[in-house]
Motif scaffolding. Structure first.
Motif, PDB file in Angstrom:
ATOM      1  N   ASN A   1     -16.343 -19.400  14.560  1.00  0.00           N
ATOM      2  CA  ASN A   1     -16.663 -18.288  13.635  1.00  0.00           C
ATOM      3  C   ASN A   1     -15.824 -18.204  12.571  1.00  0.00           C
ATOM      4  OD1 ASN A   1     -18.895 -16.815  13.264  1.00  0.00           O
ATOM      5  ND2 ASN A   1     -17.573 -14.830  13.434  1.00  0.00           N
ATOM      6  N   GLU A   2     -14.308 -18.024  12.852  1.00  0.00           N
ATOM      7  CA  GLU A   2     -13.670 -17.837  11.912  1.00  0.00           C
ATOM      8  C   GLU A   2     -13.593 -18.956  10.993  1.00  0.00           C
ATOM      9  OE1 GLU A   2     -10.491 -15.560   9.721  1.00  0.00           O
ATOM     10  OE2 GLU A   2     -12.055 -14.978  11.124  1.00  0.00           O
ATOM     11  N   VAL A   3     -13.350 -20.220  11.565  1.00  0.00           N
ATOM     12  CA  VAL A   3     -13.458 -21.388  10.568  1.00  0.00           C
ATOM     13  C   VAL A   3     -14.862 -21.204   9.717  1.00  0.00           C
ATOM     14  CG1 VAL A   3     -13.830 -23.934  10.472  1.00  0.00           C
ATOM     15  CG2 VAL A   3     -12.552 -22.731  12.208  1.00  0.00           C
ATOM     16  N   MET A   4     -15.849 -20.932   9.965  1.00  0.00           N
ATOM     17  CA  MET A   4     -16.993 -20.811   9.252  1.00  0.00           C
ATOM     18  C   MET A   4     -17.056 -19.699   8.222  1.00  0.00           C
ATOM     19  SD  MET A   4     -19.127 -23.282   9.945  1.00  0.00           S
ATOM     20  CE  MET A   4     -20.882 -23.081   9.783  1.00  0.00           C
ATOM     21  N   ILE A   5     -16.054 -18.645   8.634  1.00  0.00           N
ATOM     22  CA  ILE A   5     -15.921 -17.647   7.529  1.00  0.00           C
ATOM     23  C   ILE A   5     -15.085 -17.988   6.533  1.00  0.00           C
ATOM     24  CG2 ILE A   5     -14.859 -15.176   7.136  1.00  0.00           C
ATOM     25  CD1 ILE A   5     -15.652 -14.553   9.885  1.00  0.00           C
ATOM     26  N   VAL A   6     -13.894 -18.588   6.617  1.00  0.00           N
ATOM     27  CA  VAL A   6     -13.289 -19.266   5.575  1.00  0.00           C
ATOM     28  C   VAL A   6     -13.591 -20.375   4.862  1.00  0.00           C
ATOM     29  CG1 VAL A   6     -11.202 -18.194   6.466  1.00  0.00           C
ATOM     30  CG2 VAL A   6     -11.862 -20.634   7.173  1.00  0.00           C
ATOM     31  N   SER A   7     -14.376 -21.095   5.569  1.00  0.00           N
ATOM     32  CA  SER A   7     -15.260 -22.148   4.819  1.00  0.00           C
ATOM     33  C   SER A   7     -16.266 -21.688   3.951  1.00  0.00           C
ATOM     34  CB  SER A   7     -15.845 -23.203   6.037  1.00  0.00           C
ATOM     35  OG  SER A   7     -14.948 -23.576   6.854  1.00  0.00           O
ATOM     36  N   GLY A   8     -16.905 -20.531   4.352  1.00  0.00           N
ATOM     37  CA  GLY A   8     -17.984 -19.920   3.613  1.00  0.00           C
ATOM     38  C   GLY A   8     -17.284 -19.497   2.347  1.00  0.00           C
ATOM     39  N   GLN A   9     -16.152 -18.878   2.406  1.00  0.00           N
ATOM     40  CA  GLN A   9     -15.349 -18.151   1.298  1.00  0.00           C
ATOM     41  C   GLN A   9     -14.923 -19.551   0.208  1.00  0.00           C
ATOM     42  OE1 GLN A   9     -12.328 -16.052   3.432  1.00  0.00           O
ATOM     43  NE2 GLN A   9     -13.509 -14.082   3.303  1.00  0.00           N
ATOM     44  N   PHE A  10     -14.347 -20.661   0.822  1.00  0.00           N
ATOM     45  CA  PHE A  10     -13.790 -21.624   0.100  1.00  0.00           C
ATOM     46  C   PHE A  10     -15.027 -22.232  -0.676  1.00  0.00           C
ATOM     47  CE2 PHE A  10     -12.740 -26.300   0.337  1.00  0.00           C
ATOM     48  CZ  PHE A  10     -11.880 -26.240  -0.887  1.00  0.00           C
ATOM     49  N   ALA A  11     -16.329 -22.193   0.292  1.00  0.00           N
ATOM     50  CA  ALA A  11     -17.448 -22.875  -0.328  1.00  0.00           C
ATOM     51  C   ALA A  11     -18.196 -22.195  -1.806  1.00  0.00           C
ATOM     52  CB  ALA A  11     -18.481 -23.182   0.434  1.00  0.00           C
ATOM     53  N   ALA A  12     -17.765 -20.789  -1.555  1.00  0.00           N
ATOM     54  CA  ALA A  12     -18.142 -19.970  -2.625  1.00  0.00           C
ATOM     55  C   ALA A  12     -17.268 -20.191  -3.743  1.00  0.00           C
ATOM     56  CB  ALA A  12     -18.159 -18.419  -2.245  1.00  0.00           C
ATOM     57  N   PHE A  13     -15.932 -20.542  -3.862  1.00  0.00           N
ATOM     58  CA  PHE A  13     -15.068 -20.522  -4.731  1.00  0.00           C
ATOM     59  C   PHE A  13     -15.427 -21.926  -5.467  1.00  0.00           C
ATOM     60  CE2 PHE A  13     -11.333 -18.088  -2.172  1.00  0.00           C
ATOM     61  CZ  PHE A  13     -12.305 -16.851  -2.682  1.00  0.00           C
ATOM     62  N   VAL A  14     -15.590 -22.850  -4.519  1.00  0.00           N
ATOM     63  CA  VAL A  14     -16.061 -24.177  -5.405  1.00  0.00           C
ATOM     64  C   VAL A  14     -17.398 -24.365  -5.963  1.00  0.00           C
ATOM     65  CG1 VAL A  14     -16.389 -26.652  -4.556  1.00  0.00           C
ATOM     66  CG2 VAL A  14     -14.500 -25.577  -3.702  1.00  0.00           C
ATOM     67  N   ILE A  15     -18.297 -23.687  -5.233  1.00  0.00           N
ATOM     68  CA  ILE A  15     -19.458 -23.740  -5.762  1.00  0.00           C
ATOM     69  C   ILE A  15     -19.970 -22.946  -7.024  1.00  0.00           C
ATOM     70  CG2 ILE A  15     -22.076 -23.059  -5.388  1.00  0.00           C
ATOM     71  CD1 ILE A  15     -21.613 -23.776  -2.309  1.00  0.00           C
ATOM     72  N   ASN A  16     -19.029 -21.753  -6.861  1.00  0.00           N
ATOM     73  CA  ASN A  16     -19.037 -21.061  -8.166  1.00  0.00           C
ATOM     74  C   ASN A  16     -18.524 -21.960  -9.497  1.00  0.00           C
ATOM     75  OD1 ASN A  16     -20.079 -18.840  -7.086  1.00  0.00           O
ATOM     76  ND2 ASN A  16     -18.318 -17.553  -6.940  1.00  0.00           N
ATOM     77  N   ALA A  17     -17.473 -22.527  -9.218  1.00  0.00           N
ATOM     78  CA  ALA A  17     -16.765 -23.500 -10.406  1.00  0.00           C
ATOM     79  C   ALA A  17     -17.794 -24.430 -10.848  1.00  0.00           C
ATOM     80  CB  ALA A  17     -15.529 -24.049  -9.747  1.00  0.00           C
ATOM     81  N   ILE A  18     -18.364 -25.285  -9.707  1.00  0.00           N
ATOM     82  CA  ILE A  18     -19.379 -26.297 -10.165  1.00  0.00           C
ATOM     83  C   ILE A  18     -20.472 -25.678 -10.794  1.00  0.00           C
ATOM     84  CG2 ILE A  18     -20.887 -27.932  -9.216  1.00  0.00           C
ATOM     85  CD1 ILE A  18     -18.971 -28.478  -6.905  1.00  0.00           C
TER      86      ILE A  18
END
Length: 482
Positions: free
Chosen positions: A166-183
């Motif tokens: 679950n913690e992996v998915m939390i930080v993956s979600g935050q990382f995804a937000a940073f990348v998707i925002n940039a794209i």
């Protein structure tokens, strides 16, 4: 500081993690794949937790231009989700007790969908604030419910690795937000409503969580606590070998019968010394995880790196690196989870993060301003993020899911996660004015001082849970502290 012997601070020896003395070994089989599938679906709640808390970092600037936000309005829009999460954690834990873990997660998935669509379609900042609060209720409810569901579904041998997914998915979600925002910003940045596209992405995992949980079973431990032992055994047979399922149900059922003689878990249980101590431990674990300053990086990472000397574009890129090292850190933490004691890992984690806080403060104060200084500070911040996510982040949620007895598990989890979110909101509000008043160096010295307090607390209070079933830990702790 990683001690391989299974020793606790009191000198008691915990059993090895490979098996439990009263239970047959949980051998691999089709049930193992079923458990893995359940973990993937349930942790979509963690993915949404991460994305919805991280997406505001890149969406705030175009949101400000589109809705005409003042600084006060910006602060409200960012923080209202955190306050909603605090309330959602408190209520969500109680609802998970009353209606079951699975049904609660289904309800939370619905709230995620409603909150996301409401934010995307919001015509004014006031409407946006209302739906951000609703989204926060789902984030907080998921943070209190999903780890408990995973801990109660997993066998003792795999509980650490399953819960920390679950913690992996939390930080993956935050990382995804940073990348998707940039794209998205690079493709549609000229549109005033580009922030709406950023927020809309969260609808997909919310739908996935709802559809997936329709096919997931209820927690066997919750079913047994409701007197539904036949259903609990049926669930255990899906995720355990047949002989293990029978033996494990007998152990859970014996404890459930004992607890039925007591009243339902709640505030009155604080009169019991060992339960009161456990809840104090849970609150401390949650609060100190936020006083570490990790969400300063998640919410204000770009601004922090700009203050360190990066250009705006350089700070955005460096902030993405923080997200990447969050994911790498949690991955390393999972690999270590079943090899080292919980206490040793979390104390080591706070020692490392406190060291990095001191180093950031020293270099920000003493290093001359030049082209190298921003990269030095960025490297130290990345070291802090990696240490936090490898050793403290996963252990926080794992320990909270392990230490509470069944009777008060969701209630105590809700209280602990509520205080965690309140601490989160205090740090989120306090960081910008503190940096403005004291500067980066003094602010990180404050975090270092809080880190020393965290080390002392964990050394004196944190229990060892590795290698024990939830029921065995409860029995041992009750005897030790009654």
């Amino acid at each position: 500081m990683f001690d391989t012997p299974q020793s606790t601070r009191s000198g008691a020896t915990a059993p090895p993690p490979a098996s439990h003395p009263t239970l047959p070994a949980d051998r691999p089989g089709p049930h193992s794949k079923r458990l893995g599938y359940i973990a993937v679906i349930a942790t979509f709640g963690g993915l949404l937790f991460g994305y919805d808390t991280g997406v505001i970092n890149g969406a705030l600037e175009p949101m400000r231009d589109d809705l005409g936000l003042t600084a006060t309005m910006e602060g409200f829009v960012v923080s209202v989700l955190i306050f909603g999460a605090a309330i959602g954690a408190l209520i969500g834990g109680r609802m998970a007790d009353s209606q079951g873990r699975r049904r609660n997660i289904l309800m939370l998935a619905t709230i995620f969908m409603v909150g996301t669509l409401g934010c995307v379609l919001a015509p004014t900042w006031e409407t946006l604030g209302v739906f951000r609060f609703i989204l926060g209720l789902a984030v907080g409810g998921a943070s209190a419910t999903v780890p408990v569901y995973l801990a109660e579904m997993a066998p003792v041998e795999r509980r650490g690795s399953i819960v920390t997914r679950n913690e992996v998915m939390i930080v993956s979600g935050q990382f995804a937000a940073f990348v998707i925002n940039a794209i998205i910003f690079n493709i549609w940045g000229e549109h005033d409503s580009v922030w709406r596209y950023m927020l809309l992405v969260a609808l997909a995992p919310a739908i996935g969580l709802f559809v997936g949980m329709l096919r997931m079973p209820e927690s066997p431990r919750w079913l047994s606590s409701q007197g539904r032992d036949d259903e609990a055994l049926e669930v255990l047979r899906q995720v355990r070998s047949p002989e293990r399922a029978e033996a494990e149900l007998a152990e859970v059922h014996a404890l459930a019968l004992e607890e039925k003689e007591s009243q339902t878990g709640g505030w009155s249980d604080l009169a019991t010394p060992w339960i009161r101590r456990l809840i104090i431990v849970g609150i401390g674990i949650g609060v100190f995880s936020q006083l570490s300053g990790i969400n300063v990086i998640m919410y204000y990472g770009t601004q922090l790196l700009e203050n360190a000397g990066f250009s705006s574009n350089g700070a955005i890129l460096a902030n993405t690196a923080n997200g990447l090292f969050s994911v790498l850190g949690v991955t390393v933490g999972i690999l270590m989870m079943n090899k080292f004691n919980r206490r040793a890992m979390i104390i080591t984690g706070y020692t490392l993060t406190t060291t990095f806080h001191l180093l950031v403060g020293i270099f920000a104060l003493a290093m001359p301003d030049n082209s190298l200084k921003p990269y030095v500070i960025m490297g130290l911040v990345i070291g802090f993020v990696f240490s936090m996510q490898a050793l403290i982040g996963p252990l926080t949620w794992l320990l909270l899911s392990e230490i509470f007895p069944l009777k008060i598990r969701s209630f105590a989890m809700g209280v602990s996660v509520f205080t965690l979110w309140i601490a989160n909101s205090i740090v989120a509000f306090g960081f910008p004015p503190t940096v403005s008043a004291l500067g980066i160096s003094s602010t990180f010295f404050v975090f270092a001082a809080l880190g020393v307090l965290a080390i002392i607390f964990m050394w004196r209070m944190a229990p060892e849970t590795r290698g024990r079933t939830l029921e065995q830990f409860e029995d041992d702790f009750r005897i030790q502290h009654s």
